[in-house]
Every structure is written in C-alpha cells, then in structure tokens.
Design a protein around this motif. Sequence first.
Motif, PDB file in Angstrom:
ATOM      1  N   GLY A 159     -14.634   4.185  25.172  1.00  0.00           N
ATOM      2  CA  GLY A 159     -14.089   4.585  23.885  1.00  0.00           C
ATOM      3  C   GLY A 159     -13.826   6.073  23.780  1.00  0.00           C
ATOM      4  N   LEU A 160     -13.660   6.732  24.908  1.00  0.00           N
ATOM      5  CA  LEU A 160     -13.415   8.171  24.909  1.00  0.00           C
ATOM      6  C   LEU A 160     -11.914   8.455  24.928  1.00  0.00           C
ATOM      7  CD1 LEU A 160     -16.081   9.154  27.599  1.00  0.00           C
ATOM      8  CD2 LEU A 160     -16.356   9.146  25.117  1.00  0.00           C
ATOM      9  N   GLU A 161     -11.574   9.693  24.703  1.00  0.00           N
ATOM     10  CA  GLU A 161     -10.182  10.110  24.782  1.00  0.00           C
ATOM     11  C   GLU A 161     -10.075  11.266  25.770  1.00  0.00           C
ATOM     12  OE1 GLU A 161      -8.499  10.923  21.001  1.00  0.00           O
ATOM     13  OE2 GLU A 161      -8.871   8.908  20.205  1.00  0.00           O
ATOM     14  N   ILE A 162     -10.122  10.916  27.066  1.00  0.00           N
ATOM     15  CA  ILE A 162     -10.069  11.902  28.142  1.00  0.00           C
ATOM     16  C   ILE A 162      -8.706  11.826  28.815  1.00  0.00           C
ATOM     17  CG2 ILE A 162     -11.084  12.611  30.345  1.00  0.00           C
ATOM     18  CD1 ILE A 162     -13.722  11.475  29.407  1.00  0.00           C
ATOM     19  N   SER A 163      -8.097  12.956  29.035  1.00  0.00           N
ATOM     20  CA  SER A 163      -6.791  12.979  29.680  1.00  0.00           C
ATOM     21  C   SER A 163      -6.944  12.906  31.191  1.00  0.00           C
ATOM     22  CB  SER A 163      -6.023  14.250  29.305  1.00  0.00           C
ATOM     23  OG  SER A 163      -6.637  15.384  29.881  1.00  0.00           O
ATOM     24  N   LYS A 164      -5.896  12.430  31.851  1.00  0.00           N
ATOM     25  CA  LYS A 164      -5.910  12.367  33.305  1.00  0.00           C
ATOM     26  C   LYS A 164      -5.993  13.766  33.905  1.00  0.00           C
ATOM     27  CE  LYS A 164      -3.341  10.658  37.306  1.00  0.00           C
ATOM     28  NZ  LYS A 164      -2.142   9.931  37.784  1.00  0.00           N
ATOM     29  N   THR A 165      -5.390  14.740  33.240  1.00  0.00           N
ATOM     30  CA  THR A 165      -5.432  16.123  33.724  1.00  0.00           C
ATOM     31  C   THR A 165      -6.864  16.638  33.822  1.00  0.00           C
ATOM     32  OG1 THR A 165      -3.271  16.573  32.736  1.00  0.00           O
ATOM     33  CG2 THR A 165      -4.635  18.476  33.305  1.00  0.00           C
ATOM     34  N   THR A 166      -7.683  16.292  32.840  1.00  0.00           N
ATOM     35  CA  THR A 166      -9.087  16.709  32.852  1.00  0.00           C
ATOM     36  C   THR A 166      -9.805  16.131  34.060  1.00  0.00           C
ATOM     37  OG1 THR A 166      -9.118  16.811  30.428  1.00  0.00           O
ATOM     38  CG2 THR A 166     -11.253  16.670  31.546  1.00  0.00           C
ATOM     39  N   MET A 167      -9.541  14.860  34.351  1.00  0.00           N
ATOM     40  CA  MET A 167     -10.155  14.220  35.512  1.00  0.00           C
ATOM     41  C   MET A 167      -9.675  14.858  36.809  1.00  0.00           C
ATOM     42  SD  MET A 167     -12.371  11.917  34.746  1.00  0.00           S
ATOM     43  CE  MET A 167     -12.890  10.780  33.453  1.00  0.00           C
ATOM     44  N   VAL A 168      -8.390  15.181  36.883  1.00  0.00           N
ATOM     45  CA  VAL A 168      -7.849  15.824  38.079  1.00  0.00           C
ATOM     46  C   VAL A 168      -8.551  17.150  38.334  1.00  0.00           C
ATOM     47  CG1 VAL A 168      -5.812  16.974  39.048  1.00  0.00           C
ATOM     48  CG2 VAL A 168      -5.593  14.700  38.014  1.00  0.00           C
ATOM     49  N   VAL A 169      -8.729  17.943  37.305  1.00  0.00           N
ATOM     50  CA  VAL A 169      -9.404  19.246  37.425  1.00  0.00           C
ATOM     51  C   VAL A 169     -10.845  19.065  37.893  1.00  0.00           C
ATOM     52  CG1 VAL A 169     -10.247  21.252  36.138  1.00  0.00           C
ATOM     53  CG2 VAL A 169      -7.938  20.385  35.723  1.00  0.00           C
ATOM     54  N   ALA A 170     -11.534  18.070  37.325  1.00  0.00           N
ATOM     55  CA  ALA A 170     -12.932  17.832  37.694  1.00  0.00           C
ATOM     56  C   ALA A 170     -13.058  17.419  39.164  1.00  0.00           C
ATOM     57  CB  ALA A 170     -13.533  16.753  36.793  1.00  0.00           C
ATOM     58  N   ILE A 171     -12.158  16.532  39.612  1.00  0.00           N
ATOM     59  CA  ILE A 171     -12.200  16.080  41.005  1.00  0.00           C
ATOM     60  C   ILE A 171     -11.852  17.215  41.952  1.00  0.00           C
ATOM     61  CG2 ILE A 171     -11.141  14.515  42.688  1.00  0.00           C
ATOM     62  CD1 ILE A 171     -10.844  12.483  40.403  1.00  0.00           C
ATOM     63  N   PHE A 172     -10.859  18.017  41.588  1.00  0.00           N
ATOM     64  CA  PHE A 172     -10.498  19.167  42.417  1.00  0.00           C
ATOM     65  C   PHE A 172     -11.663  20.141  42.537  1.00  0.00           C
ATOM     66  CE2 PHE A 172      -5.735  18.849  42.647  1.00  0.00           C
ATOM     67  CZ  PHE A 172      -5.664  19.134  44.004  1.00  0.00           C
ATOM     68  N   ALA A 173     -12.394  20.349  41.458  1.00  0.00           N
ATOM     69  CA  ALA A 173     -13.545  21.257  41.495  1.00  0.00           C
ATOM     70  C   ALA A 173     -14.583  20.762  42.495  1.00  0.00           C
ATOM     71  CB  ALA A 173     -14.155  21.384  40.104  1.00  0.00           C
ATOM     72  N   TYR A 174     -14.827  19.444  42.485  1.00  0.00           N
ATOM     73  CA  TYR A 174     -15.763  18.877  43.457  1.00  0.00           C
ATOM     74  C   TYR A 174     -15.241  19.043  44.880  1.00  0.00           C
ATOM     75  CZ  TYR A 174     -17.683  15.378  46.551  1.00  0.00           C
ATOM     76  OH  TYR A 174     -18.210  14.749  47.652  1.00  0.00           O
ATOM     77  N   TYR A 175     -13.928  18.793  45.072  1.00  0.00           N
ATOM     78  CA  TYR A 175     -13.341  18.908  46.404  1.00  0.00           C
ATOM     79  C   TYR A 175     -13.513  20.309  46.981  1.00  0.00           C
ATOM     80  CZ  TYR A 175     -10.943  14.364  46.193  1.00  0.00           C
ATOM     81  OH  TYR A 175     -10.648  13.030  46.147  1.00  0.00           O
ATOM     82  N   ILE A 176     -13.330  21.328  46.142  1.00  0.00           N
ATOM     83  CA  ILE A 176     -13.452  22.704  46.603  1.00  0.00           C
ATOM     84  C   ILE A 176     -14.860  22.969  47.120  1.00  0.00           C
ATOM     85  CG2 ILE A 176     -13.456  25.121  45.864  1.00  0.00           C
ATOM     86  CD1 ILE A 176     -11.199  24.391  43.913  1.00  0.00           C
ATOM     87  N   ILE A 177     -15.857  22.500  46.367  1.00  0.00           N
ATOM     88  CA  ILE A 177     -17.252  22.706  46.773  1.00  0.00           C
ATOM     89  C   ILE A 177     -17.544  21.953  48.066  1.00  0.00           C
ATOM     90  CG2 ILE A 177     -19.660  22.316  46.134  1.00  0.00           C
ATOM     91  CD1 ILE A 177     -18.760  22.623  43.187  1.00  0.00           C
TER      92      ILE A 177
END
Length: 494
Positions: A159-177
């Motif tokens: 029931g959240l309202e999360i954009s795909k862009t937010t998820m992309v940024v979060a995954i990219f942050a993990y990838y960098i680490i």
Amino acid sequence: MTWFLISIAALIGGYFIYGTFVEKVFGINEKLATPAHAQNDGVDYVPMSTPKVYLVQLLNIAGVGPIFGPIMGALYGPAALLWIVIGCVFAGAVHDYFSGMLSVRNNGASVPTITGRYLGNGAKHFMNIFAIILLLLVGVVFVSAPAGMLTNLANEQGGLEISKTTMVVAIFAYYIIATIVPVDKIIGRFYPLFGALLIFMSVGLITAVGFSSEHTIMGGYAISDMFTNLNPNDMPLWPALFITIACGAISGFHATQSPLMARCMKNEKNGRFVFYGAMIGEGVIAIIWCTLALSFFGSVDALSDAVHNGGPGNVVYSSSFGLLGTFGGILAFLGVVILPITSGDTAFRSSRLILAEYFNMEQKSLNKRLLMAVPLFVIGAILTQVDFGIIWRYFGFANQSTATIMLWTAAAYLLRHNKLHWICTVPAVFMTTVCIAFIMNNATLGFGLPMTISTTIGIVSALAITAYVVKVSKGKGDTELADEEKPKSAPETV
C-alpha cells in the motif's frame, strides 16, 4: 509431470556423466596453486570455501535470465524444455566450465585476456569491447527489472507509493558499494543466505503447482508438442528460441562472471562442482519457470496474454501470489528479485576488473577501484532511461555472441593441447549459426534477410571460423602447457 521430472533427471545425469567426461578432457591438476592462493590480495583474490564459492557462482550467473527467458521461451511450448536440457548439458555448462578453469589456469584473468591468449590480440580487443557492452547492458537490465518488480510489490502488497526511480537509485547505491568492497565482505557473506531464499522460491512454487487442485504440471500438453512450435504470435522457433532462452541454456554473461570465483576457488578439483554444477543449477531454475509458465496459465494463449499485460514480471507476480498466497508469494517474489540484484552487482564488478586488466591498473587501492567503477555507473545510469524492451533485445544477442566467442576460445585451447576439441567446437558451430542467422534475419536489430539466406550465411560463417580456429591453434601447445602447469605454491587441502 513426466516431462518435468525427465528434464530435471536429465540435467542431474548430465552433471555426473557428461560433466565428468568434460573434466577428464580438460585434465585437472590438484597440485597446482590456484589464483586464490598464489595472488591473494584480500580484495578480489580471496580463498573461500567450496560451498560458498558454488552459491556465489550460482547467484552471480542466475539473474532474471533463467526466469524471464524461459517464460518468454514457454510461448513456443514444451519445445523450450528440450532446448534448456540439451543446451545446458552440452553447451552452457561446458562453456561455464572452460571459462572458469581457463581463468584459473591463467592467473584469474578475465575473459578478454583469455580470448586474446588463444585466439590472438584482434579477438582480445573485440572481446574487450563486447564484454564491456554486455556487462553494462546486464547491469542496466538487472537494475530496471528488479526496480520495477520491487515497486510493484511495495505498491500492490504494501500500500505504499514508491516510484521506480527511487528503487533504481537504491539498487544503484548498493551496486556501487558491492563493486568496490572486498569480495568476501558482502558477496561472500550474504549470498549464501540469498541462496536459501532462491531454493525456497524454486522448490516452493513447483511443489505448489503439483499439489494444486486448479493447475497441473503441463497437464494440457501432449508428447508431440515437445517437437512443435506453439507460439500464438506466429514467431519462428528458429533461431529466435535459442536467443530468447539464453541463461538456463547457454549465456555469455557467465564467461564474465566465472573469473570472479576462479579467483576464490581453492583447488582445481572443485571446478566441475563450482562451474559446471552451477550452470546445471541454473538449468533447473529455468526448467522450473518454463514449467510454471506452461502450467499456471494452462495454455500458451493465456500465457501470451499475461506477458502482453505486464511482461514476464507479471507472470512471476501472478504465479507467486496465485500459488503461495500473500506471505509465501512475497518470499517467492523476493527470491526472484534477488537473482538480478546479485548478478547486477557482479556485472559491474566484472566490468571494473576487465577495464583494470586492460589499463594494467592494480585494484588493491580503493581510489583506483573507484576510478574504474564510477564511469561505468554513470553510463549505466544513463542507459536506465532507455526502454527496457530495447535493452533486453540487444542484451540477448550480445549475450549469445559472447558465449560463442568463449566456446571458440575453449576449442582453441583444446586444439593447442591436442585434446578433444569437439566438445567445444560443436556447440560453438551451432551457436555461431544461431547468432549470425538471427542478426541477418531480424529486421529490428539486423538486416531483415529471408530465413533461408540468413541460415546459409550462418552455416558458411561457422565453417569458416572453424577453419580459422584450427589454423591459428595448430602447433602452439607445448610452451603454453608448460606455463600453465608450473605450480606457484602448494594449494591448501579442501
């Protein structure tokens, strides 16, 4: 149910019978020091236990490919199962074994360096470009796909309202680490836990179908359908099926990933389990999802409608929650999402290492790792703005072309050492024909030529490449054999 069980049994049998044969042809040497010991740097070359190396290898290679590919391949009917089994045992697992073991024998080298050694500098430069392009496409695919799936899960179930862009940024942050820290800090530590979730997802879903009162495992298909093209969209089986189902049958992406674990494996005797065995494991995942797609929706027409209404991600979502309910569906769905994330980070890690090898830049220093990694992530972020369908089409062709080059590299190695090269040459000839016929015939990506002409060009090209590989490999074995079999230090017992 019968065809599903036969397919699984054939994969397992292939590991013990044909996998053992391939290992004997290669000729392991348990006394040789592996790169994990000889070049231990605490970052990329780190000895790890065999079970851990296997699980990391499996999660590295098993992105959305062995799920999305078999789902799309299921549109052709049960013929997809036949390709997964034959392709996995005789092509994909052989490809993965040699890409891993040749890296072990060449100081943990990446695939372009290996290709250059056995096919020449021209092939090395070509492979460098191809591998980087493929890995960037993989990284983008494995950002966009899980981001979309997680957004759907959070919004539909939470029931959240999360954009795909937010998820992309979060995954990219993990990838960098994950790309710049030592391999045993995140990848080696957490991937075995992800592996448990993967096993739950695979076994849980296929078991649920078996006990379902509404669905039967491939109950609506006859034996004759195994050899028939049932695609409701009138798509030709040749050569599209062999491009559509890459991961799970044969995938060039794996050639870029195997050197990561070649740098962590303790002894050559573990190679069949780690490399050949992980590909068989991915084949099992592909069989499960192909069977689920064929069974859950009841017909290829209904499956086609589900794909058109949300892509293969919609098939994953519908089958996971339809078979396991809310709680089980969330776990199964997360098991699917983890696959591309655990492959996306290692795609960028492999890109960093390939570039570092090309520029001859050591990677023990964090600053130098960042120097290689940051430009890759900038390009990857830009590519995420391109339509996913376009990226996926180019990924499929680039993926199979890379696999073909790796098979020719392995064939050249065997020729130079007077070993049975046909175990690599035959699948290399087949995949060369597939790739060239596809690009010649496909009007969107290639030249739009008639299929007969495209296939003829593919066959002629494959034979010409065979002659070239035989020519460049003749009489060059003795010196290289001595170099490869020179121990650097005594390996630890496993």
